[in-house]
Design a protein around this motif. Structure first.
Motif, PDB file in Angstrom:
ATOM      1  N   TYR A   9       0.873  -1.167   0.000  1.00  0.00           N
ATOM      2  CA  TYR A   9       0.000   0.000   0.000  1.00  0.00           C
ATOM      3  C   TYR A   9       0.907   1.212   0.000  1.00  0.00           C
ATOM      4  O   TYR A   9       1.734   1.359   0.901  1.00  0.00           O
ATOM      5  CB  TYR A   9      -0.893  -0.031   1.242  1.00  0.00           C
ATOM      6  N   SER A  10       0.794   2.037  -1.002  1.00  0.00           N
ATOM      7  CA  SER A  10       1.689   3.178  -1.163  1.00  0.00           C
ATOM      8  C   SER A  10       3.109   2.628  -1.283  1.00  0.00           C
ATOM      9  O   SER A  10       3.373   1.800  -2.142  1.00  0.00           O
ATOM     10  CB  SER A  10       1.515   4.148  -0.005  1.00  0.00           C
ATOM     11  N   ASP A  11       4.026   3.016  -0.417  1.00  0.00           N
ATOM     12  CA  ASP A  11       5.397   2.508  -0.504  1.00  0.00           C
ATOM     13  C   ASP A  11       5.739   1.569   0.649  1.00  0.00           C
ATOM     14  O   ASP A  11       6.900   1.291   0.910  1.00  0.00           O
ATOM     15  CB  ASP A  11       6.391   3.667  -0.571  1.00  0.00           C
ATOM     16  N   LYS A  12       4.721   1.061   1.335  1.00  0.00           N
ATOM     17  CA  LYS A  12       4.933   0.154   2.475  1.00  0.00           C
ATOM     18  C   LYS A  12       4.363  -1.222   2.157  1.00  0.00           C
ATOM     19  O   LYS A  12       3.357  -1.355   1.468  1.00  0.00           O
ATOM     20  CB  LYS A  12       4.213   0.669   3.722  1.00  0.00           C
ATOM     21  N   SER A  13       5.004  -2.253   2.708  1.00  0.00           N
ATOM     22  CA  SER A  13       4.504  -3.622   2.592  1.00  0.00           C
ATOM     23  C   SER A  13       4.409  -4.227   3.981  1.00  0.00           C
ATOM     24  O   SER A  13       5.292  -4.021   4.820  1.00  0.00           O
ATOM     25  CB  SER A  13       5.425  -4.470   1.729  1.00  0.00           C
ATOM     26  N   VAL A  14       3.318  -4.956   4.223  1.00  0.00           N
ATOM     27  CA  VAL A  14       3.086  -5.624   5.498  1.00  0.00           C
ATOM     28  C   VAL A  14       2.539  -7.016   5.227  1.00  0.00           C
ATOM     29  O   VAL A  14       2.022  -7.292   4.141  1.00  0.00           O
ATOM     30  CB  VAL A  14       2.089  -4.825   6.381  1.00  0.00           C
ATOM     31  N   LEU A  15       2.665  -7.887   6.214  1.00  0.00           N
ATOM     32  CA  LEU A  15       2.093  -9.229   6.104  1.00  0.00           C
ATOM     33  C   LEU A  15       0.708  -9.238   6.731  1.00  0.00           C
ATOM     34  O   LEU A  15       0.496  -8.685   7.813  1.00  0.00           O
ATOM     35  CB  LEU A  15       2.985 -10.250   6.812  1.00  0.00           C
ATOM     36  N   LEU A  16      -0.208  -9.882   6.030  1.00  0.00           N
ATOM     37  CA  LEU A  16      -1.601  -9.951   6.465  1.00  0.00           C
ATOM     38  C   LEU A  16      -2.098 -11.361   6.193  1.00  0.00           C
ATOM     39  O   LEU A  16      -1.707 -11.976   5.194  1.00  0.00           O
ATOM     40  CB  LEU A  16      -2.406  -8.911   5.670  1.00  0.00           C
ATOM     41  N   GLY A  17      -2.965 -11.883   7.039  1.00  0.00           N
ATOM     42  CA  GLY A  17      -3.525 -13.207   6.832  1.00  0.00           C
ATOM     43  C   GLY A  17      -4.267 -13.301   5.506  1.00  0.00           C
ATOM     44  O   GLY A  17      -4.760 -12.298   4.981  1.00  0.00           O
ATOM     45  N   ASP A  18      -4.328 -14.505   4.947  1.00  0.00           N
ATOM     46  CA  ASP A  18      -4.940 -14.718   3.635  1.00  0.00           C
ATOM     47  C   ASP A  18      -6.360 -14.177   3.538  1.00  0.00           C
ATOM     48  O   ASP A  18      -6.687 -13.440   2.599  1.00  0.00           O
ATOM     49  CB  ASP A  18      -4.959 -16.216   3.280  1.00  0.00           C
ATOM     50  N   GLU A  19      -7.220 -14.556   4.489  1.00  0.00           N
ATOM     51  CA  GLU A  19      -8.617 -14.134   4.423  1.00  0.00           C
ATOM     52  C   GLU A  19      -8.741 -12.607   4.504  1.00  0.00           C
ATOM     53  O   GLU A  19      -9.449 -11.993   3.705  1.00  0.00           O
ATOM     54  CB  GLU A  19      -9.437 -14.773   5.546  1.00  0.00           C
ATOM     55  N   ALA A  20      -8.035 -11.992   5.433  1.00  0.00           N
ATOM     56  CA  ALA A  20      -8.106 -10.541   5.592  1.00  0.00           C
ATOM     57  C   ALA A  20      -7.556  -9.829   4.357  1.00  0.00           C
ATOM     58  O   ALA A  20      -8.125  -8.833   3.903  1.00  0.00           O
ATOM     59  CB  ALA A  20      -7.353 -10.108   6.847  1.00  0.00           C
ATOM     60  N   ALA A  21      -6.464 -10.342   3.788  1.00  0.00           N
ATOM     61  CA  ALA A  21      -5.883  -9.729   2.589  1.00  0.00           C
ATOM     62  C   ALA A  21      -6.849  -9.842   1.412  1.00  0.00           C
ATOM     63  O   ALA A  21      -7.037  -8.877   0.664  1.00  0.00           O
ATOM     64  CB  ALA A  21      -4.547 -10.390   2.252  1.00  0.00           C
ATOM     65  N   ASP A  22      -7.469 -10.996   1.252  1.00  0.00           N
ATOM     66  CA  ASP A  22      -8.431 -11.181   0.157  1.00  0.00           C
ATOM     67  C   ASP A  22      -9.621 -10.240   0.318  1.00  0.00           C
ATOM     68  O   ASP A  22     -10.071  -9.625  -0.649  1.00  0.00           O
ATOM     69  CB  ASP A  22      -8.906 -12.631   0.088  1.00  0.00           C
TER      70      ASP A  22
END
Length: 112
Positions: free
Chosen positions: A6-19
């Motif tokens: 998102y913008s210039d940042k990357s984070v880890l998110l669970g599969d369901e939440a990311a989808d």
């Protein structure tokens, strides 16, 4: 687990939440609306943090799969919120028939 950029940042998110986040972002943009959502994510340093995403037309968001062995952060409430919001904005609004009385107080007082 997915890497969300998102913008210039990357984070880890669970599969369901990311989808749901990607689907919700597309849905909100299609409706011509904007929305903010906060989710639990894993930062690039491995720390569990809360990140707020502002979603709307023209916002760049991407989610890609990873092989991260880290446990997914809990985001049940966020997923539920996005799901309910999409359902609410998809459901047809209830029309009021001419025979139904107006509400006693519409909060406008004598303005109209």
């Amino acid at each position: 687990m997915k890497l969300v950029t998102y913008s210039d940042k990357s984070v880890l998110l669970g599969d369901e939440a990311a989808d749901y986040l990607v689907r919700f972002a597309a849905f909100i943009a299609d409706k011509g609306r904007a929305e903010a959502i906060s989710l639990n994510v894993i930062a690039s340093d491995g720390e569990l943090i809360v990140t707020s995403f502002v979603l709307g037309a023209g916002i760049s968001l991407m989610a890609e799969s990873t092989l991260s062995p880290l446990p997914e952060p809990e985001n049940g409430e966020g997923v539920e919120y996005m799901n309910e919001k999409m359902e609410m904005l998809t459901a047809p609004s209830r029309a009021v028939s001419a025979s139904e009385p107006w509400p006693a107080d519409d909060g406008l007082g004598d303005v109209l």
